[in-house]
Design an enzyme around this catalytic site. Structure first.
Site, mmCIF file in Angstrom:
data_model
loop_
_atom_site.group_PDB
_atom_site.id
_atom_site.type_symbol
_atom_site.label_atom_id
_atom_site.label_comp_id
_atom_site.label_asym_id
_atom_site.label_seq_id
_atom_site.Cartn_x
_atom_site.Cartn_y
_atom_site.Cartn_z
ATOM 1 N N GLY A 12 14.807 -8.510 36.939
ATOM 2 C CA GLY A 12 13.415 -8.929 36.962
ATOM 3 C C GLY A 12 13.072 -9.589 38.278
ATOM 4 O O GLY A 12 13.661 -10.602 38.639
ATOM 5 N N ALA A 13 12.123 -9.015 39.001
ATOM 6 C CA ALA A 13 11.792 -9.510 40.340
ATOM 7 C C ALA A 13 10.381 -10.060 40.389
ATOM 8 O O ALA A 13 9.612 -9.770 41.312
ATOM 9 C CB ALA A 13 11.983 -8.403 41.373
ATOM 10 N N LYS A 209 10.399 -28.276 27.503
ATOM 11 C CA LYS A 209 9.696 -27.135 28.101
ATOM 12 C C LYS A 209 8.786 -26.448 27.075
ATOM 13 O O LYS A 209 7.665 -26.032 27.406
ATOM 14 C CB LYS A 209 10.715 -26.137 28.667
ATOM 15 C CG LYS A 209 10.104 -24.927 29.383
ATOM 16 C CD LYS A 209 9.391 -25.333 30.665
ATOM 17 C CE LYS A 209 8.787 -24.119 31.378
ATOM 18 N NZ LYS A 209 9.807 -23.240 31.971
ATOM 19 N N ASN A 213 4.782 -25.814 27.426
ATOM 20 C CA ASN A 213 4.165 -24.493 27.299
ATOM 21 C C ASN A 213 3.111 -24.442 26.202
ATOM 22 O O ASN A 213 2.013 -23.921 26.394
ATOM 23 C CB ASN A 213 5.245 -23.436 27.022
ATOM 24 C CG ASN A 213 5.968 -22.999 28.269
ATOM 25 O OD1 ASN A 213 5.385 -22.889 29.333
ATOM 26 N ND2 ASN A 213 7.267 -22.760 28.153
ATOM 27 N N GLU A 290 2.570 -14.128 26.147
ATOM 28 C CA GLU A 290 3.859 -14.527 25.573
ATOM 29 C C GLU A 290 3.678 -15.427 24.341
ATOM 30 O O GLU A 290 4.376 -16.417 24.183
ATOM 31 C CB GLU A 290 4.693 -15.271 26.615
ATOM 32 C CG GLU A 290 5.270 -14.407 27.713
ATOM 33 C CD GLU A 290 6.197 -15.207 28.621
ATOM 34 O OE1 GLU A 290 7.425 -15.061 28.492
ATOM 35 O OE2 GLU A 290 5.690 -15.977 29.446
#
Length: 328
Positions: A12-13, A209, A213, A290
């Site tokens: 994944g970039a 976290k 989120n 997401e």
């Protein structure tokens, strides 16, 4: 993981994957990136560019869209959105050897949450993020080290990344051991100029976290607000505060110890400045949100403990409505 120089794979970039690739390759580590499409072409043509608090970094690395050509790796970072994991894990099988360590760098509640957790639901699948057991069947969890990443970065172009905040990554074994391989991962990331910590309680940091989120991402999609607005404007802060309290109660019910008090959490969020959340950016680009990992999975964990989360549930539903409208 052996003591020789590590072969490091990054699947994944996007912004986080390119940040890790640039920092690690810039310190002389061997990095292989699994990428595709225009991003892969950009890496082949120009390498990866990162601008962060330590300056400008430009690296040229080996990248391919064929996992088999990259070969077996000692360490793999999964740097993708949570919804992409189901298609990614089968693809990276040629990169995984008997001793390969796999580190998911993914937002939200991870599919491995209850593996080795030792509590009432030890071994339970988190249905919201792995409804068909695809992730559980694709990867033996003995390979996995948990990770919580506090890196705010964004791509200004393919393989071109900017980050204006400090980098922090926290790692932990799923069964809470302080293992030699855990320390090696921590030392590796520290060697790349990123603050790195190893912990015996990775789920505590994970909840910190998760709270960040869930209190910001869905509401940002509904309102279009930036982090400083979400955490400081009175008309939004009250919603954030209620969502925060509901999530803290769920975290505590699952045995997590969140070290930041609510008021400090709000102040830290406001201090981030005019940052648009990753979910808001996805919404504006018409991408899938997401919400399963960041929202639905938290509601699922609350349901296990019979904890109502009415405000959070409504925020997630409204964000899903907005996201569905954008995608259609």
């Amino acid at each position: 993981m052996n003591a020789s120089p590590l072969r490091i794979g990054i699947a994944g970039a996007g912004a986080i994957g390119c940040t890790l690739a640039a920092r690690l390759a810039g310190r002389g580590h061997t990095v292989n990136v699994l990428a595709r499409g225009e991003t892969l072409s950009a890496i082949h043509r120009d390498g990866i560019h990162l601008s962060d608090l330590d300056g400008d970094h430009h690296v040229r690395i080996h990248a391919s869209d064929d996992a088999a050509s990259l070969g077996e790796q000692d360490l793999i970072f999964l740097c993708t959105k949570a919804p992409a994991l189901a298609s990614l894990l089968p693809q990276i099988q040629p990169m995984i050897g008997a001793e390969t360590v796999v580190i998911p760098v993914v937002n939200g509640v991870p599919w491995w949450y209850f593996h080795g957790e030792g509590g009432r639901y030890d071994g339970q699948r988190v249905n919201a993020v792995d409804p068909q057991s695809i992730l559980g069947e694709a990867l033996d969890l003995r390979h996995v080290i948990g990770c919580v990443v506090f890196i705010t970065a964004h791509c200004t172009a393919n393989a071109v990344v900017e980050s204006h905040t400090p980098h922090l990554m926290i790692f932990g074994e799923l069964d809470n051991r302080l293992s030699p391989r855990l320390e090696r991962v921590r030392a590796l990331i520290e060697s790349a100029g990123i603050e790195a910590r190893a912990t015996e309680r990775i789920r505590d940091n994970l909840w910190t976290k998760i709270i960040a989120n869930i209190t910001s991402n869905p509401l940002s999609v509904i309102t279009g607000a930036t982090l400083d607005q979400l955490y400081s404007l009175p008309e939004l802060q009250e919603l954030v505060r209620t969502c925060l309290h509901e999530t803290l109660l769920t975290a505590a019910a699952h045995g997590a110890r969140v070290s930041i008090d609510p008021q400090t959490f709000l102040e830290l969020g406001a201090s981030m400045g005019a940052v648009r959340t990753s979910m808001l950016q996805d919404y504006e680009k018409g991408r899938p949100l997401e919400l399963a990992a960041i929202g639905d999975a938290v509601l699922e964990l609350a349901d296990y403990m019979a904890i109502p989360m009415p405000v959070t549930r409504h925020l997630i539903a409204l964000a899903r409505f907005r996201g569905d409208q954008a995608c259609h």
